[in-house]
Write a protein that holds these residues in place. Structure first.
Motif, PDB file in Angstrom:
ATOM      1  N   PHE A 175       0.833  -1.212   0.000  1.00 42.41           N
ATOM      2  CA  PHE A 175       0.000   0.000   0.000  1.00 42.41           C
ATOM      3  C   PHE A 175       0.866   1.260   0.000  1.00 42.41           C
ATOM      4  O   PHE A 175       0.539   2.243  -0.672  1.00 42.41           O
ATOM      5  N   ASN A 213       2.283   2.704  -3.319  1.00 43.86           N
ATOM      6  CA  ASN A 213       1.430   3.568  -4.138  1.00 43.86           C
ATOM      7  C   ASN A 213       1.562   5.039  -3.762  1.00 43.86           C
ATOM      8  O   ASN A 213       1.079   5.911  -4.474  1.00 43.86           O
ATOM      9  N   LEU A 252      -4.455  11.035   3.342  1.00 46.45           N
ATOM     10  CA  LEU A 252      -5.364  10.370   2.405  1.00 46.45           C
ATOM     11  C   LEU A 252      -6.443   9.565   3.101  1.00 46.45           C
ATOM     12  O   LEU A 252      -7.600   9.587   2.709  1.00 46.45           O
ATOM     13  N   TYR A 253      -6.024   8.824   4.127  1.00 47.43           N
ATOM     14  CA  TYR A 253      -6.933   7.802   4.657  1.00 47.43           C
ATOM     15  C   TYR A 253      -7.416   8.061   6.076  1.00 47.43           C
ATOM     16  O   TYR A 253      -8.452   7.534   6.476  1.00 47.43           O
ATOM     17  N   LYS A 297      -6.720  -1.265   7.091  1.00 44.63           N
ATOM     18  CA  LYS A 297      -7.735  -1.673   6.115  1.00 44.63           C
ATOM     19  C   LYS A 297      -9.064  -0.965   6.382  1.00 44.63           C
ATOM     20  O   LYS A 297      -9.821  -0.700   5.453  1.00 44.63           O
ATOM     21  N   MET A 309      -8.595   2.522   4.996  1.00 45.96           N
ATOM     22  CA  MET A 309      -8.454   2.448   3.536  1.00 45.96           C
ATOM     23  C   MET A 309      -9.736   1.939   2.871  1.00 45.96           C
ATOM     24  O   MET A 309      -9.790   1.822   1.644  1.00 45.96           O
ATOM     25  N   ARG A 310     -10.719   1.607   3.682  1.00 45.59           N
ATOM     26  CA  ARG A 310     -12.009   1.124   3.170  1.00 45.59           C
ATOM     27  C   ARG A 310     -11.861  -0.219   2.449  1.00 45.59           C
ATOM     28  O   ARG A 310     -12.626  -0.507   1.527  1.00 45.59           O
ATOM     29  N   TYR A 345     -13.448  -5.632   4.146  1.00 42.18           N
ATOM     30  CA  TYR A 345     -14.688  -6.178   3.612  1.00 42.18           C
ATOM     31  C   TYR A 345     -15.327  -7.184   4.565  1.00 42.18           C
ATOM     32  O   TYR A 345     -14.731  -7.616   5.523  1.00 42.18           O
ATOM     33  N   ASP A 404      -8.439  -5.573  -6.109  1.00 47.34           N
ATOM     34  CA  ASP A 404      -8.523  -4.266  -5.441  1.00 47.34           C
ATOM     35  C   ASP A 404      -7.147  -3.686  -5.125  1.00 47.34           C
ATOM     36  O   ASP A 404      -6.945  -2.478  -5.218  1.00 47.34           O
ATOM     37  N   VAL A 405      -6.189  -4.547  -4.777  1.00 45.39           N
ATOM     38  CA  VAL A 405      -4.846  -4.036  -4.471  1.00 45.39           C
ATOM     39  C   VAL A 405      -4.249  -3.407  -5.726  1.00 45.39           C
ATOM     40  O   VAL A 405      -3.688  -2.315  -5.694  1.00 45.39           O
ATOM     41  N   LEU A 416      -5.719  -0.107  -6.542  1.00 42.69           N
ATOM     42  CA  LEU A 416      -5.221   0.982  -5.685  1.00 42.69           C
ATOM     43  C   LEU A 416      -3.891   1.554  -6.180  1.00 42.69           C
ATOM     44  O   LEU A 416      -3.533   2.668  -5.807  1.00 42.69           O
ATOM     45  N   THR A 417      -3.161   0.801  -7.020  1.00 47.95           N
ATOM     46  CA  THR A 417      -1.863   1.319  -7.461  1.00 47.95           C
ATOM     47  C   THR A 417      -2.005   2.632  -8.222  1.00 47.95           C
ATOM     48  O   THR A 417      -1.107   3.445  -8.195  1.00 47.95           O
ATOM     49  N   ALA A 428      -4.921   5.338  -5.426  1.00 51.13           N
ATOM     50  CA  ALA A 428      -4.655   5.415  -3.979  1.00 51.13           C
ATOM     51  C   ALA A 428      -5.483   6.520  -3.321  1.00 51.13           C
ATOM     52  O   ALA A 428      -5.846   6.421  -2.157  1.00 51.13           O
ATOM     53  N   PRO A 437      -9.995   5.284  -2.475  1.00 52.48           N
ATOM     54  CA  PRO A 437     -10.269   3.896  -2.105  1.00 52.48           C
ATOM     55  C   PRO A 437     -11.768   3.584  -2.042  1.00 52.48           C
ATOM     56  O   PRO A 437     -12.169   2.454  -2.284  1.00 52.48           O
ATOM     57  N   GLU A 438     -12.568   4.603  -1.775  1.00 52.74           N
ATOM     58  CA  GLU A 438     -14.009   4.356  -1.670  1.00 52.74           C
ATOM     59  C   GLU A 438     -14.570   3.849  -3.012  1.00 52.74           C
ATOM     60  O   GLU A 438     -15.442   2.986  -3.040  1.00 52.74           O
ATOM     61  N   ILE A 496     -13.013   2.009  -5.160  1.00 55.10           N
ATOM     62  CA  ILE A 496     -12.643   0.601  -5.277  1.00 55.10           C
ATOM     63  C   ILE A 496     -13.605  -0.250  -4.440  1.00 55.10           C
ATOM     64  O   ILE A 496     -14.123  -1.271  -4.904  1.00 55.10           O
ATOM     65  N   ARG A 497     -13.847   0.208  -3.216  1.00 55.06           N
ATOM     66  CA  ARG A 497     -14.728  -0.545  -2.333  1.00 55.06           C
ATOM     67  C   ARG A 497     -16.111  -0.745  -2.950  1.00 55.06           C
ATOM     68  O   ARG A 497     -16.628  -1.857  -2.987  1.00 55.06           O
ATOM     69  N   ILE A 535     -16.303  -3.359  -5.834  1.00 53.33           N
ATOM     70  CA  ILE A 535     -16.108  -4.793  -5.585  1.00 53.33           C
ATOM     71  C   ILE A 535     -17.433  -5.518  -5.796  1.00 53.33           C
ATOM     72  O   ILE A 535     -17.520  -6.521  -6.500  1.00 53.33           O
ATOM     73  N   LEU A 536     -18.464  -4.963  -5.194  1.00 59.50           N
ATOM     74  CA  LEU A 536     -19.778  -5.592  -5.294  1.00 59.50           C
ATOM     75  C   LEU A 536     -20.310  -5.519  -6.727  1.00 59.50           C
ATOM     76  O   LEU A 536     -20.871  -6.494  -7.242  1.00 59.50           O
ATOM     77  N   ILE A 580     -11.242 -11.807  -3.408  1.00 57.29           N
ATOM     78  CA  ILE A 580     -10.788 -10.416  -3.319  1.00 57.29           C
ATOM     79  C   ILE A 580      -9.290 -10.415  -3.016  1.00 57.29           C
ATOM     80  O   ILE A 580      -8.841 -10.972  -2.015  1.00 57.29           O
ATOM     81  N   SER A 583      -7.050  -8.291  -1.914  1.00 55.49           N
ATOM     82  CA  SER A 583      -6.466  -7.737  -0.681  1.00 55.49           C
ATOM     83  C   SER A 583      -6.628  -8.673   0.504  1.00 55.49           C
ATOM     84  O   SER A 583      -5.976  -8.490   1.523  1.00 55.49           O
ATOM     85  N   MET A 584      -7.487  -9.669   0.370  1.00 55.57           N
ATOM     86  CA  MET A 584      -7.683 -10.565   1.501  1.00 55.57           C
ATOM     87  C   MET A 584      -6.719 -11.750   1.465  1.00 55.57           C
ATOM     88  O   MET A 584      -6.793 -12.643   2.305  1.00 55.57           O
TER      89      MET A 584
END
Lengths: 335, 335
Positions: free
Chosen positions: A94, A97, A169-170, A324, A327-328, A331, B42-43, B46-47, B50, B53-54, B56-57, B60-61, B81, B83-84
């Protein structure tokens, strides 16, 4: 709550007297006042030792033995192995970036090391990135202080920049770490007179060296190449024996007399080397004894590393949960 | 044992007809024959996102809904996902030591994207590294095949290079993945006639678009700017409606007749657009219905993502165990 320190070493070889003077003795001095995380940085060591992982593996235990030998107390300091905290790798990704390649290439410490290692344009990407990885090491523990030498200050600056950018940012979850730069006497030259004691230069006295090995290294120490006969006047400046005596001799008055005597002639190298030998043996003997004791009980050392790594990982996991969240990318709990 | 495919998308927006033609329909076709891992990256997103992030979140869905809508079956394909799976970050860190900065800067895909995004020297380090991160995505599943467009072939080459270097240095645990490049008709132009349908260009028909929105986009489609009156001769080449008809119209004979009619004049744009509209609505209607059904049961979608992520993580953990073993950083079991 105690302030947090992150410190550690790359496990590329056993530690030496230069490490002791530059950092290890400070860790012993600081461990009661601060909460100290001591990282054996195997992932970082691999950035320029990818071809030789076995070396890194072997030296994890050596470095741990050195820590225990000098008196870093695993009951109050937390020893851990970097590669066993995948959270550091996650955080590094992270952070990558938030930093430009141009910025990484400007890092003076990295620039120097690229030059020293003769990488030219063939820098392994991991090597160029390692200041970012260090930022993750430091911040995953929210360390307040990072003991570093002057040459490492750009690393801390890089970390502070990343922290500011991340927080902006976060969300404000990280504190800006500060460098803890040792006072005078932080750097020990090699026995050959080169500015830095270093494994790769072959000019080191190791904490695990046997007594006779230490004596031999002292007896071969670089002094004044023009001081051929005892009666000749000698030079104290740049004379490694005197540089060491300045650090290790508690009797400053007698030392000044010796220096004067050496300068005017009539004082032999062997005499001052014997004095240094007595002083160094007194420092190293208890370290060596302690080291041998632990070396005979490797299971205990492994248990210390394992417990420390578990404790460090709990902190890292908790930090990544926060990361996390802001950074949203937390999940499933609340998507 | 079935061969393994790794595929996926950056969750930077809902998916569109370009994705459907370029990759999604292939995934549906391939999912029975191969073991397919479908990554919501998602990771990677983010590159270069950054700061957002919202976005990206949220997506996902959306992306998961698109997958389910087109018929990628979570019972046989594994959605997860990125990032997990911290194991991907760990593996990326080790791979970064095997690639030089010079090599990364030579990557044609990255070069193009740097140019498109106008990064110049201010490339985020994470962005320059992302081919390495992709190598980790692919190899952590030991994927045999990676469906990519022609422009992504350098990414697979980079992965193969890393695999070779890793296997040579540490031991043969990874297979060299191969690119699975779609045959003709893999790329759909935007409704405005630009070569690529893309969210950022605002020329996309989304899989979730309502029927009337689709009709409107088709009615505004770029045709032949010189075809002003119905009686005028028109050009078929570069006429988006015909490009789409080439892909979606199953009656090739009638289509050839229509093209000839259009060329000699007397065939209006509205007529061919209506034909395309009927065809596209027939493709999109069941997708839309399925999408709405899942959109009304977000819990079920989350459960699919969670189950898939768990299954994918098991594979990743097993791979990292092997990686650490051959890299000699599998401590505590046998140090």
């Amino acid at each position: 709550m105690k302030k947090i320190i992150l410190t550690g070493d790359r496990p590329t070889g056993p530690l030496h007297l230069g490490h002791y003077i530059g950092s290890l003795r400070n860790r012993v001095a600081l461990q009661n006042e601060y909460q100290q995380f001591v990282m054996i940085a195997d992932v970082q060591a691999l950035t320029d030792n990818a071809e030789n992982p076995e070396k890194i593996r072997q030296n994890i235990l050596e470095v741990a033995l050195d820590y225990l030998a000098v008196g870093i107390d695993p009951k109050i300091s937390t020893f851990f192995i970097q590669s066993m905290l995948p959270e550091i790798a996650e955080l590094t990704m992270f952070y990558l970036n938030l930093v430009t390649i141009a910025r990484l290439e400007r890092n003076p410490t990295v620039k120097d090391e690229i030059k020293n290692k003769d990488f030219a344009r063939n820098i392994p990407a991991g090597f160029l990135m390692y200041p970012v990885s260090q930022a993750a090491d430091i911040t995953i523990f929210n360390a307040n202080l990072v003991p570093v030498g002057h040459d490492q200050l750009p690393m801390i600056e890089q970390t502070v920049e990343i922290v500011r950018k991340f927080n902006l940012l976060y969300g404000e979850i990280f504190i800006e770490p500060q460098a803890l730069v040792p006072k005078e006497g932080g750097r020990l030259p090699g026995v050959d007179g080169k500015a830095k004691m270093s494994k790769s230069l072959g000019n080191a006295i190791y904490l695990g060296d046997a007594a006779d090995v230490v004596t031999k290294k002292i007896m071969n120490m670089f002094t004044d190449p023009n001081h051929l006969r005892i009666s000749d006047p000698g030079t104290v400046e740049g004379n490694v024996v005197f540089t060491y005596l300045d650090i290790f001799d508690p009797n400053k008055e007698e030392l000044e007399e010796l220096k004067a005597h050496y300068r005017r002639g009539g004082l032999g190298d062997v005499t001052i080397k014997r004095r240094l030998n007595d002083l160094l043996q007194a420092v190293l003997q208890p370290i060596r004894t302690q080291r041998e004791m632990y070396a005979n009980d490797k299971e205990a050392v492994l248990a210390i590393l394992e417990d420390g790594t578990k404790a460090a990982r709990e902190v890292a996991v908790a930090t990544m949960r926060k990361v996390k969240k802001v950074m949203r990318i937390d999940y499933f709990a609340s998507l």
